[in-house]
Design an enzyme around this catalytic site. Structure first.
Site, PDB file in Angstrom:
ATOM      1  N   LYS A 127       0.817  -1.231   0.000  1.00  0.00           N
ATOM      2  CA  LYS A 127       0.000   0.000   0.000  1.00  0.00           C
ATOM      3  C   LYS A 127       0.844   1.272   0.000  1.00  0.00           C
ATOM      4  O   LYS A 127       0.547   2.199  -0.758  1.00  0.00           O
ATOM      5  CB  LYS A 127      -1.027  -0.050   1.135  1.00  0.00           C
ATOM      6  CG  LYS A 127      -2.145  -1.044   0.804  1.00  0.00           C
ATOM      7  CD  LYS A 127      -3.067  -1.360   1.960  1.00  0.00           C
ATOM      8  CE  LYS A 127      -4.152  -2.353   1.507  1.00  0.00           C
ATOM      9  NZ  LYS A 127      -4.737  -3.131   2.561  1.00  0.00           N
TER      10      LYS A 127
ATOM     11  N   TYR B  40      -5.392  -4.888  -7.933  1.00  0.00           N
ATOM     12  CA  TYR B  40      -5.216  -4.904  -6.468  1.00  0.00           C
ATOM     13  C   TYR B  40      -4.760  -6.294  -5.987  1.00  0.00           C
ATOM     14  O   TYR B  40      -3.821  -6.405  -5.181  1.00  0.00           O
ATOM     15  CB  TYR B  40      -6.528  -4.483  -5.776  1.00  0.00           C
ATOM     16  CG  TYR B  40      -6.461  -4.632  -4.280  1.00  0.00           C
ATOM     17  CD1 TYR B  40      -5.747  -3.729  -3.500  1.00  0.00           C
ATOM     18  CD2 TYR B  40      -7.071  -5.716  -3.636  1.00  0.00           C
ATOM     19  CE1 TYR B  40      -5.644  -3.882  -2.122  1.00  0.00           C
ATOM     20  CE2 TYR B  40      -6.983  -5.874  -2.264  1.00  0.00           C
ATOM     21  CZ  TYR B  40      -6.262  -4.966  -1.515  1.00  0.00           C
ATOM     22  OH  TYR B  40      -6.157  -5.123  -0.160  1.00  0.00           O
TER      23      TYR B  40
ATOM     24  N   TYR C  21      -2.939  -1.141  10.908  1.00  0.00           N
ATOM     25  CA  TYR C  21      -4.387  -1.332  11.025  1.00  0.00           C
ATOM     26  C   TYR C  21      -4.919  -0.641  12.291  1.00  0.00           C
ATOM     27  O   TYR C  21      -4.428   0.411  12.680  1.00  0.00           O
ATOM     28  CB  TYR C  21      -4.757  -2.825  11.066  1.00  0.00           C
ATOM     29  CG  TYR C  21      -4.092  -3.680  10.022  1.00  0.00           C
ATOM     30  CD1 TYR C  21      -4.355  -3.473   8.661  1.00  0.00           C
ATOM     31  CD2 TYR C  21      -3.232  -4.701  10.375  1.00  0.00           C
ATOM     32  CE1 TYR C  21      -3.768  -4.279   7.699  1.00  0.00           C
ATOM     33  CE2 TYR C  21      -2.649  -5.524   9.411  1.00  0.00           C
ATOM     34  CZ  TYR C  21      -2.912  -5.299   8.084  1.00  0.00           C
ATOM     35  OH  TYR C  21      -2.329  -6.088   7.143  1.00  0.00           O
TER      36      TYR C  21
ATOM     37  N   VAL D 107      -0.873  -9.194   5.837  1.00  0.00           N
ATOM     38  CA  VAL D 107      -1.337 -10.477   6.372  1.00  0.00           C
ATOM     39  C   VAL D 107      -0.477 -11.661   5.916  1.00  0.00           C
ATOM     40  O   VAL D 107      -0.671 -12.781   6.370  1.00  0.00           O
ATOM     41  CB  VAL D 107      -2.833 -10.748   6.059  1.00  0.00           C
ATOM     42  CG1 VAL D 107      -3.725  -9.757   6.777  1.00  0.00           C
ATOM     43  CG2 VAL D 107      -3.104 -10.748   4.566  1.00  0.00           C
TER      44      VAL D 107
HETATM   45  N1  GLU Z   1      -4.712  -8.939   0.063  1.00  0.00           N
HETATM   46  C1  GLU Z   1      -5.189  -8.744   1.396  1.00  0.00           C
HETATM   47  C2  GLU Z   1      -6.641  -8.374   1.384  1.00  0.00           C
HETATM   48  O1  GLU Z   1      -7.019  -7.525   0.663  1.00  0.00           O
HETATM   49  C3  GLU Z   1      -4.371  -7.665   2.038  1.00  0.00           C
HETATM   50  C4  GLU Z   1      -4.726  -7.512   3.461  1.00  0.00           C
HETATM   51  C5  GLU Z   1      -3.600  -7.091   4.332  1.00  0.00           C
HETATM   52  O2  GLU Z   1      -2.452  -7.490   4.178  1.00  0.00           O
HETATM   53  O3  GLU Z   1      -3.910  -6.284   5.210  1.00  0.00           O
HETATM   54  O4  GLU Z   1      -7.432  -8.946   2.055  1.00  0.00           O
END
Ligand code: GLU
Length: 305
Positions: free
Chosen positions: A64, A189, A241, A259
Site C-alpha cells: 500500500k 489490487y 491497522y 497479512v
Molecule cells: N490482500 C489482502 C486483502 O485484501 C491484504 C490484506 C492485508 O495485508 O492487510 O485482504
C-alpha cells in the site's frame, strides 16, 4: 548489532507459535508458522540479517505505501489528497468506511483496502496490466531487486476468494469513487498484494522512505522528499491497522504490516527494517514481528517520540 539481532531472534522465536496464519486467503494458510526473519539496512551502508530473512512471502498490505508513492508520482499530492483521505480509520483493514450512510473520498485511507483499491485506479497506464507492471517496476527499483515477481498461486487464491474486497470495490463504485471497471481494478489490487518479496526487500523499501526518497549506495533520488513525509505520516497513524496506536506506544516508528506476515519499518534518517513471521495477532499484524520491533526499538532508542 549482529549479536543483538541473534539475541532478539532467540527471544522472539517462541512468539511465532502464539500467532495464527491468515486463512481467509487459502494459499496463505500453507505458510510455516515457525519462520522468523529480520533484515536491517542502516544509513551508514551497513546491513544486518538473521533467521529466515531470505524466505519469500507475499507483500500483501505492505504494497500500500508503494501504491501510494506511485499514485503521488503519477498525479501529485493535491490530486491524490482530493481522492483519498488521510484520517486513521481505527478499523480493520477490510473495514467498510461508511459514515452516516454516505461514503466520501475523505473517508478513505490509503493504508486500508478501500483506499488501496481506489488508489489502483489512480495509477497511470493504458491498460490495468500496464499499471500493475509499473507498480512491480517501482517495487523492484525501491527494493533494488530486479527478480521480484508475482506469486501466481496466491494471486489466483485471492482472486477466487476475495469477495469482501469485491464488495468494497462495488461500494466505491456505487458512491462514484471508482470510475473504471470493478473487476479490472480488483485484478490489479489482487496482483499488487501477491507480489513475492523477502525481509531484505522490505528493509530496502523502508530504507528509501527513511532516506527521504534516495536509494542506498547510489543516492539516486526516486521520489521527492515531500512524498516520504506524506507516506511516513500515514504509516505512523494507520500502518498497523487498528493496532496503530498500540504500535506507536510500543515501537514508535512508521511501519506497515501485511497479512502475509511482513512488517516494513521506517526509522527516519537511520534505517529500514524488514521482518517476516507469518503468525498474526488478532489485528492481523505479525505477532513475533511486533515483538522484535518493540525490543529493537527499546535497545536502540528508535522511537521518534
Ligand atoms: N490482500 C489482502 C486483502 O485484501 C491484504 C490484506 C492485508 O495485508 O492487510 O485482504
Amino acid at each position: 548489532m549482529e549479536d543483538l539481532l541473534e539475541e532478539l531472534l532467540a527471544e522472539c522465536r517462541p512468539y511465532t507459535q502464539q500467532g495464527t496464519l491468515a486463512n481467509y486467503i487459502p494459499e496463505l494458510a500453507k505458510g510455516n508458522i515457525d519462520d522468523l526473519g529480520i533484515y536491517v539496512q542502516r544509513s551508514d551502508g551497513r546491513h544486518y540479517q538473521v533467521g529466515d530473512y531470505k524466505k519469500r512471502f507475499t507483500i500483501q498490505s505492505v504494497v500500500k505505501p508503494i501504491l501510494l508513492l506511485l499514485a503521488l508520482l503519477d498525479n501529485g499530492e493535491e490530486f491524490v489528497r482530493s481522492r483519498i483521505g488521510v484520517e486513521a480509520t481505527g478499523k480493520p483493514f477490510d473495514a467498510i468506511n461508511v459514515t452516516d450512510q454516505s461514503l466520501l473520498s475523505e473517508h478513505l485511507n490509503p493504508m486500508v483496502n478501500m483506499g488501496a483499491i481506489a488508489m489502483c485506479s489512480l495509477i497511470k497506464g493504458a491498460t490495468y496490466e500496464e499499471r500493475f507492471q509499473r507498480l512491480l517496476d517501482l517495487t523492484r527499483t525501491l527494493a533494488g531487486d530486479p527478480n521480484i515477481c508475482l506469486d501466481e498461486a496466491v494471486y489466483q487464491s485471492e482472486k477466487r476468494t476475495g469477495n469482501k474486497n469485491r464488495a468494497l470495490a462495488f461500494l466505491l463504485k456505487s458512491y462514484g469513487l471508482l470510475q473504471d471497471d470493478v473487476e479490472e481494478v480488483l485484478d490489479c489490487y489482487f496482483k499488487a498484494c501477491s507480489i513475492s518479496v523477502n525481509s531484505k526487500d522490505l528493509a530496502q523499501v523502508g530504507f528509501v522512505l527513511a532516506n527521504r526518497g534516495k536509494l542506498p549506495q547510489t543516492d539516486e533520488r526516486i521520489f521527492p522528499s515531500r512524498y516520504a513525509h506524506y507516506v511516513n505520516a500515514i504509516l505512523m497513524t494507520c500502518g498497523m491497522y487498528d493496532g496503530s496506536g498500540d504500535f506507536a506506544v510500543r515501537v514508535g516508528v512508521p511501519a506497515k504490516s501485511g497479512v502475509g506476515g511482513g512488517i516494513m519499518a521506517v526509522v527516519p534518517t537511520r534505517m529500514g527494517i524488514g521482518i517476516f513471521s507469518p503468525g498474526l495477532d488478532g489485528k492481523g499484524n505479525s505477532l513475533a514481528g511486533a515483538q522484535v520491533l518493540e525490543r529493537l526499538s527499546k535497545r536502540m532508542y528508535l522511537s521518534i517520540f
